[in-house]
Design an enzyme around this catalytic site. Structure first.
Site, PDB file in Angstrom:
ATOM      1  N   LYS A  77       0.843  -1.194   0.000  1.00  0.00           N
ATOM      2  CA  LYS A  77       0.000   0.000   0.000  1.00  0.00           C
ATOM      3  C   LYS A  77       0.878   1.243   0.000  1.00  0.00           C
ATOM      4  O   LYS A  77       1.897   1.292   0.706  1.00  0.00           O
ATOM      5  CB  LYS A  77      -0.894  -0.038   1.248  1.00  0.00           C
ATOM      6  CG  LYS A  77      -2.018   0.984   1.271  1.00  0.00           C
ATOM      7  CD  LYS A  77      -2.878   0.784   2.528  1.00  0.00           C
ATOM      8  CE  LYS A  77      -4.041   1.738   2.604  1.00  0.00           C
ATOM      9  NZ  LYS A  77      -4.862   1.520   3.817  1.00  0.00           N
ATOM     10  N   SER A 152      -9.735   1.425   2.854  1.00  0.00           N
ATOM     11  CA  SER A 152      -8.894   2.207   1.967  1.00  0.00           C
ATOM     12  C   SER A 152      -7.816   1.384   1.255  1.00  0.00           C
ATOM     13  O   SER A 152      -7.201   1.884   0.313  1.00  0.00           O
ATOM     14  CB  SER A 152      -8.217   3.328   2.759  1.00  0.00           C
ATOM     15  OG  SER A 152      -7.359   2.775   3.732  1.00  0.00           O
ATOM     16  N   SER A 176      -9.833  -0.924   7.055  1.00  0.00           N
ATOM     17  CA  SER A 176      -9.267  -0.662   5.738  1.00  0.00           C
ATOM     18  C   SER A 176      -8.639  -1.856   5.029  1.00  0.00           C
ATOM     19  O   SER A 176      -8.398  -1.788   3.830  1.00  0.00           O
ATOM     20  CB  SER A 176      -8.238   0.471   5.814  1.00  0.00           C
ATOM     21  OG  SER A 176      -8.901   1.696   5.821  1.00  0.00           O
TER      22      SER A 176
END
Lengths: 475, 477
Positions: A77, A152, A176
């Site tokens: 990420k 996310s 997330s």
């Protein structure tokens, strides 16, 4: 359905049936083919870099170095710092920023032979539940490109789901990694707070978030967890700990109404069906437990998260990072930089966070939220002493792109079941429970602090039973 | 001018210059010797993802200081974030220990006892609080200030250096006492090994003054103890004058201009400051007891303890204080007395004569290496007590040579000579001076003694003895 797990690849690489270079370069090819549509990645490694990296890994293997994931492809990420690829947190304000250091987890992955192929998309600074709030475009759900992959860590989930990586790192502040896992038929584990180093994770809400392993199976998630876990002297909130050993094959699961009843019908029935299927053989399931504090979870969570975010994001004023706007004074420069380079959602959260910390309001908002958090935590610790909590990951199926982001309350409500584990600091696992109209549905399990092994044993048992692991979308 | 009652309170920001590390990273606490932006790392630059981990040494030093002033030390300390946008603050928040909003400082209440060397007595002021925080970096503006300048030059070498902020109650009675209190505080911190107060910028003082009938005025940016006394005197004068003329003193913050020697109003802020304090989620509460044990603060020889020790040897309070104010001299005194040197002789050498010589020749009196070894001092002391040489012979003949070579004195010992022949020679040569002396000009005697010493060319002569012989000779004539 095509099935591919990190374990099966690792085995193939070990016994020579899979060639390191062929395998890695094939992932690049897949990305080149699919990512123009899915948009899971913000930045990618070059072919040359990957060839060099494989040479390094082979040399290490030849010299007898023991490694846990030699040759596996890992996506990361883009809010986790890497000194070899830009780290933007999907914000324009960090465009072209290449950190001068690696996050502790990145060092660990490199040390265990992982090949980091690229940095994945997210909601700007991890603020969102759909990966629509990225300055680098929306990530699409590989199961249905008109829908969001969740957020996310949507880029990480999508990268696994379409088969471009074996393992992925996300971060979980309020769900997330679990929400995207449930929307893409992948697996995400939010570990106990303090058990994974946050050093190098661009902070959104420090007291809530943990870097979290993601993969296409529960067993792969344990493999990655084993690589990244451990005390880190560079993180003062890191704990000197061991995960609790767990050997017995007996599980007590409780299903509080509050963690499932508000979900859409296909989700409820899929989860109830799965629970029915696994009952017996050492698994006891109890329905009807109470968790009446869930009503306060969202407001508590968002108040704390926004307050910490407002503080964390004050550093981006143009003075230290490559992207800035000029002004006639420091004040003008920082105002211009922040005005032009933060997204709308980020600005909104900063403003609300400042409000929650302001004199005259802090007692009613931030301080009240920290008290609420303690109540929720105590209650969860009490329940998880006795059983693993099971329920939905998300109350809704993967929404259509654009469907949720214009209604903040509806958007924030998607996190209702996941924020609890972050408020309580306990581990939580999201894994596939089934499908409805070809859309993935996940189930969530939450255990007591340091009970990761118990959660993973349960998850592994379930995936063997359902066969829902290693699934690659669209193939 | 009328004499109004007033009260002074102080906020002293001291850098823990000797802590070796910054507060949350391992960069150097003494940033002065580096090129701009070379004493930095991801942590003190506040880069996203880099985390502050409190270093033990600065915390131990801060606790040792707190303990030396009998502070109430909470079981835990909690760091808070204080937010304000400023170029030299990398994160745009400072990690500090605000006692409200969940923060807990290192000291909640203590007593600063300080020595007044003029009145030779101890005074005290209550400490309200001590808190540890990080120093910001440094900014230089191309046009002199933040509002007008197109460019700002930033140097983060100082960013993250540990600061100990010490706040007193407003109960200090005179500007001189304020100065003495700060000097004593700095001396104590020097003995603890927390600060070198002579390093440029190692401390800053904000002082507040309330004159009877007026509101509190704060004076910021005072960089030396001498300036503190001056600034306070000026401020009391200014405020008294306003009251005298029937004016009102309003609450404000002023700035000390050390070049012009005046305080100036700071541009008043349009809005109340809003710092958004809250506990730093990156730093869990820190238990103070284990750190305090490790700091071993009870074992430190603070100025008061060292003063008591020196006084036990029968040295006068004034001389003892003079020794205490220069740490190496006090330590050397105790060391050489311990190995058998005569306390009074050593005290006089260290506190008066050798110190005077060092100052005259521009040697740093705070550098231990510039002082003689304790063995040398013991030898000098026994030469005097065994009457091999008189004190003055040592003072004039040997001490100046020690400035150059303080390792070994055997080579420096002067040959003894009989003064009579030299004196007779000088009296024959210096007819005019002798005449002056006879006619009652006392200065002539000093001149003659000086001439004799000169003729001795470094050989041991006791000037007092020379003086006596000359006087006897003159009387004879």
């Amino acid at each position: 359905m095509k099935k591919e797990t990190a374990f099966s690849i690792l085995e193939g690489l070990k016994n020579g049936s899979i060639d390191f270079e062929d395998y890695a370069l094939k992932r690049l090819e897949i990305i080149q083919k699919k990512d123009p549509i899915i948009n899971a990645y913000i930045s990618l490694e070059s072919e040359e870099f990957i060839r060099d990296r494989i040479k390094e890994i082979k040399d290490d293997l030849a010299s007898g170095k023991k490694m846990k994931i030699p040759g596996l492809i890992v996506s990361i990420k883009d809010n986790i710092s890497t000194n070899f690829l830009p780290t933007t947190a999907a914000s324009k304000i960090l465009e072209n920023y290449v950190p001068p250091y690696n996050a502790t987890v990145v060092e660990k992955i490199l040390n265990e032979g992982g090949i980091i192929i690229g940095k994945t998309n997210l909601d700007e600074f991890a603020m969102g539940s759909t990966t629509e709030f990225s300055a680098y475009g929306v990530t699409k759900n590989p199961w249905d490109i008109t829908r969001v992959p969740g957020g996310s860590s949507g880029g990480s989930a999508a990268s696994l789901s379409y088969g471009s990586a074996d393992l992925s790192l996300g971060s979980d502040t309020g769900g997330s990694v679990r929400l995207p896992a449930s929307y893409t038929a992948t697996v995400g584990l939010k570990p106990t707070y303090g058990t994974i180093s946050r050093y190098g994770l661009i902070p959104y809400a420090n007291s809530l978030e943990q870097i979290s392993p993601m993969a296409r199976s529960v067993k792969d998630v344990s493999l990655l967890l084993d690589v990244i876990k451990g005390y880190d002297p560079r993180d003062a909130t890191s704990l000197n700990y061991e995960y609790k050993e767990f050997d017995e094959k007996k599980f007590k699961i409780c299903v509080p109404d509050e963690f499932i009843e508000g979900s859409e019908n296909p989700i409820k029935s899929t989860i109830y069906n799965l629970l029915e299927k696994i009952e017996g053989e050492g698994i006891i399931i109890e329905y009807g437990a109470k968790f009446d504090k869930l009503n306060y979870a969202l407001s508590t969570y968002y108040t704390i998260a926004f307050a910490e975010a407002a503080s964390n994001l004050s550093r981006y004023d143009g003075k230290l990072y490559p992207n800035y706007n000029e002004g006639h004074s420091y004040r003008e420069m920082s105002e211009n930089t922040r005005r032009n380079n933060f997204g709308f959602e980020v600005k909104k959260r900063i403003l609300m966070g400042i409000f929650a910390l302001s004199e005259g309001f802090i007692n009613d908002y931030y301080i009240a939220a920290t008290k609420g958090r303690r109540l929720i935590r105590d209650e969860i610790l009490k329940i998880t002493k006795d059983c693993i909590i099971a329920g939905s990951v998300s109350p809704v199926l993967p929404p259509k792109i654009g469907e949720r982001i214009n209604d903040p309350l509806k958007l924030y409500a998607m996190d209702i079941y996941t924020v609890v584990a972050n408020l309580a600091g306990v581990p939580a696992l999201a894994m596939p429970a089934g499908f409805y109209n070809n859309l993935p549905i996940g189930i969530q399990f939450m255990a007591g602090p340091f009970e990761e092994k118990k959660l993973l044993a349960l998850g592994s048992f379930i995936e063997d039973k359902t066969g829902l692991y290693g699934i690659i979308a669209g193939d | 001018m009328i004499r109004l009652k007033y009260k002074i309170g102080l906020e002293i920001h001291t850098q823990l210059t000797e802590s070796k590390t910054k507060l949350f990273c391992d960069c150097d606490s003494d940033y002065r010797k580096y090129e701009p932006n070379t004493n930095v790392c991801p942590i003190c630059l506040g880069l996203p993802g880099a985390l502050p981990v409190p270093r033990r040494n600065p915390l131990k030093l801060a606790l040792a200081v707190a303990d030396s002033f009998n502070c109430e030390i909470p079981d835990y300390m909690v760091f808070t974030r204080k937010h304000y946008f400023y170029p030299d603050l990398p994160k745009n928040y400072q990690i500090t220990q605000y006692e409200k909003a969940g923060g807990i400082p290192v000291c909640l209440k203590g007593i600063l006892r300080f020595f007044d060397p003029d009145k030779l007595l101890w005074k005290s002021v209550t400490l309200r609080r001590m808190n540890i925080e990080e120093d910001p970096g440094k900014t230089e503006y191309s046009e002199g200030n933040i509002l007008l300048s197109e460019f700002a030059y930033l140097d983060y070498n100082r960013s993250g250096v540990p600061l100990l902020e010490i706040v007193t109650e407003p109960e200090i009675e005179t500007p001189k006492d304020a100065r003495k209190a700060v000097e004593y505080l700095l001396l104590t911190m020097e003995y603890i090994g927390a600060i070198n107060p002579r390093l440029e910028g190692s401390f800053r003082v904000d002082a507040n003054v309330s004159v009877e009938g007026g509101e509190r005025v704060e004076v910021k940016n005072i960089g030396s103890t001498l300036d503190l006394e001056k600034a306070l005197k000026y401020e009391i004068f200014r405020q008294t004058k306003i009251v005298e003329e029937g004016g009102k003193i309003k609450r404000e913050t002023r700035h000390w201009d050390s070049i012009r020697g005046v305080t100036k109003p700071l541009r008043s802020k349009e809005t109340e400051e809003e710092y958004l304090y809250f506990p730093d989620p990156d730093i869990p509460a820190i238990e103070t007891k284990p750190l305090l044990m490790e700091a071993k603060s009870k074992e430190f020889l603070t100025p008061d303890k060292i003063m008591d020790k020196i006084l036990m040897y029968g040295v006068s309070q004034k001389i003892a204080w003079s020794l205490v104010t220069v740490k190496p001299s006090a330590e050397l005194f105790l060391e050489s007395v311990r190995i058998g040197a005569n306390p009074k002789i050593i005290a006089r050498i260290l506190a008066v004569d050798y110190k005077g010589l060092m100052k005259k020749s521009g040697k740093n009196i705070h550098d231990k290496n510039n002082w003689p070894k304790k063995e040398v001092l013991k030898e000098l002391s026994s030469l005097i007590t065994n009457k091999v040489y008189t004190y003055d012979e040592i003072k004039y003949n040997i001490l100046p040579k020690l400035l150059e070579n303080n390792e070994n004195i055997s080579s420096l010992l002067p040959e003894r000579i009989e003064p009579s022949n030299l004196i007779i020679a000088v009296l024959n040569e210096e007819k005019k001076a002798v005449q002056d002396l006879i006619s009652g000009k006392k200065e002539a005697l000093d001149y003659l003694v000086g001439q004799v010493l000169k003729k001795a060319k470094g050989k041991a002569l006791d000037p007092k003895l020379v003086r006596k012989i000359i006087e006897i000779n003159i009387k004879k004539t």
